[in-house]
Design a protein around this motif. Structure first.
Motif, PDB file in Angstrom:
ATOM      1  N   THR A  22       0.845  -1.185   0.000  1.00 22.26           N
ATOM      2  CA  THR A  22       0.000   0.000   0.000  1.00 22.26           C
ATOM      3  C   THR A  22       0.885   1.241   0.000  1.00 22.26           C
ATOM      4  N   THR A  39      -4.338   1.278  -2.838  1.00 19.28           N
ATOM      5  CA  THR A  39      -4.093  -0.159  -2.866  1.00 19.28           C
ATOM      6  C   THR A  39      -4.448  -0.712  -4.242  1.00 19.28           C
ATOM      7  N   CYS A  64      -9.574   0.311   1.562  1.00 19.26           N
ATOM      8  CA  CYS A  64      -8.634   0.949   2.470  1.00 19.26           C
ATOM      9  C   CYS A  64      -9.242   2.223   3.029  1.00 19.26           C
ATOM     10  N   VAL A  97      -6.569  -1.523   6.035  1.00 17.59           N
ATOM     11  CA  VAL A  97      -6.631  -2.223   4.749  1.00 17.59           C
ATOM     12  C   VAL A  97      -7.354  -3.546   4.955  1.00 17.59           C
TER      13      VAL A  97
END
Length: 236
Positions: A3, A103, A108, A213
Motif C-alpha cells: 500500500t 491499494t 482501504c 486495509v
C-alpha cells in the motif's frame, strides 16, 4: 503489493495543485463541493486532496491524471473510474498535511490528525467505547492525549475503509489496548478478526496517521513524501 501512502505537506500544496492543473481537473460534483466550503483553508485542503488522489492513482496505474472520475457509493464514498485497474484509495487532511492511501484492490481507509490538547482529547474520549475510555483512564494523564489521537484516527480510518464514512457512533466498536501489535478492532456488525489490518504511522513530528486495509495479513506501507521541489515539478 505494498500500500502506498502519499504525503503532501501543506506548504507544498499550492505549487502541487498549480503544477497538476488546479480546479480544471475536478468534475462537476467536486466543483460544487468546493464552492460550498466556507474558508480558503478548507477549499485548499479539499482541492489538494482531490488532486493528490489523481496523482497517486496515475503513478500506480499509468492512467492519465486528467482521465479519472469518481462516482460515489450509497454512503457518498468516491470510487475511481475507470474500474479496470482495480485500485482503491482514501484521502484525509488536517492542518499541515494531506494524505492519500492507494491499494491494488483491497478496501482501504486513511486518517490523519495533528496533536490534541488535553481539553480536546477529553472531549473526543467521551465518544469512544467503554473499554477504550477505561484504557485511557488507566494511563498517566500525560499519555492520554496521544492515545486518544491514536484511537480516533484508527476508528475514522476503519469507517472510511468500510465505505460508510463517519455515519456510525464511535462507541459502537472498539480497538484493542495499546501494546497489541498490530491493532485489532472488535465490531459487533462485522467479523473483523482476520479481515482487516491496521497500522499507525508517524510521518512527521506533529502528525499521526492510521491506515486500515481489508486484508488478513500484514500490509506493508510505503510512504511517498512530496517535497516542495517535487510538488512544484509535478506538472512538468
Amino acid at each position: 503489493m505494498t500500500t502506498e501512502v502519499w504525503l503532501l505537506p501543506e506548504p507544498a500544496a499550492a505549487s502541487f495543485v498549480s503544477g497538476l492543473g488546479g480546479e480544471r481537473l475536478l468534475d462537476g460534483t467536486e466543483r460544487g463541493r468546493l464552492a460550498r466550503m466556507l474558508t480558503p483553508r478548507q477549499r485548499g485542503h479539499f482541492l489538494a486532496g482531490r488532486l493528490l488522489c489523481r496523482h497517486a492513482l496515475s503513478e500506480r496505474t499509468g492512467h492519465p491524471v486528467d482521465g479519472w472520475r469518481f462516482p460515489v457509493n450509497a454512503y457518498g464514498r468516491p470510487e475511481p473510474w475507470p474500474e479496470r485497474y482495480g485500485v482503491r484509495f482514501s484521502i484525509s487532511h488536517t492542518d499541515g498535511l494531506v494524505v492519500c492511501a492507494v491499494t491494488d484492490g483491497p478496501a482501504c481507509g486513511v486518517d490523519v490528525e495533528g496533536p490534541l490538547s488535553v481539553a480536546s482529547a477529553a472531549r473526543v474520549a467521551r465518544f469512544l467505547a467503554p473499554s477504550e475510555q477505561a484504557e485511557l483512564a488507566a494511563l498517566p494523564a500525560a499519555e492520554r492525549p496521544e492515545r486518544t489521537r491514536e484511537l480516533w484516527v484508527l476508528k475514522e480510518a476503519y469507517l472510511k475503509g468500510l465505505g460508510t464514512g463517519v455515519r456510525r457512533d464511535l462507541d459502537t466498536f472498539a480497538f484493542t489496548p495499546r501494546g497489541t501489535a498490530p491493532p485489532r478492532v472488535r465490531d459487533p456488525l462485522h467479523d473483523t478478526t482476520f479481515t482487516w489490518h491496521f497500522s499507525l504511522l508517524r510521518p512527521t513530528a506533529e502528525h499521526t496517521v492510521a491506515l486500515a486495509v481489508e486484508t488478513p495479513g500484514p500490509e506493508p506501507a510505503r510512504l511517498r513524501l512530496l517535497s516542495p521541489a517535487e510538488a512544484s515539478g509535478t506538472g512538468a
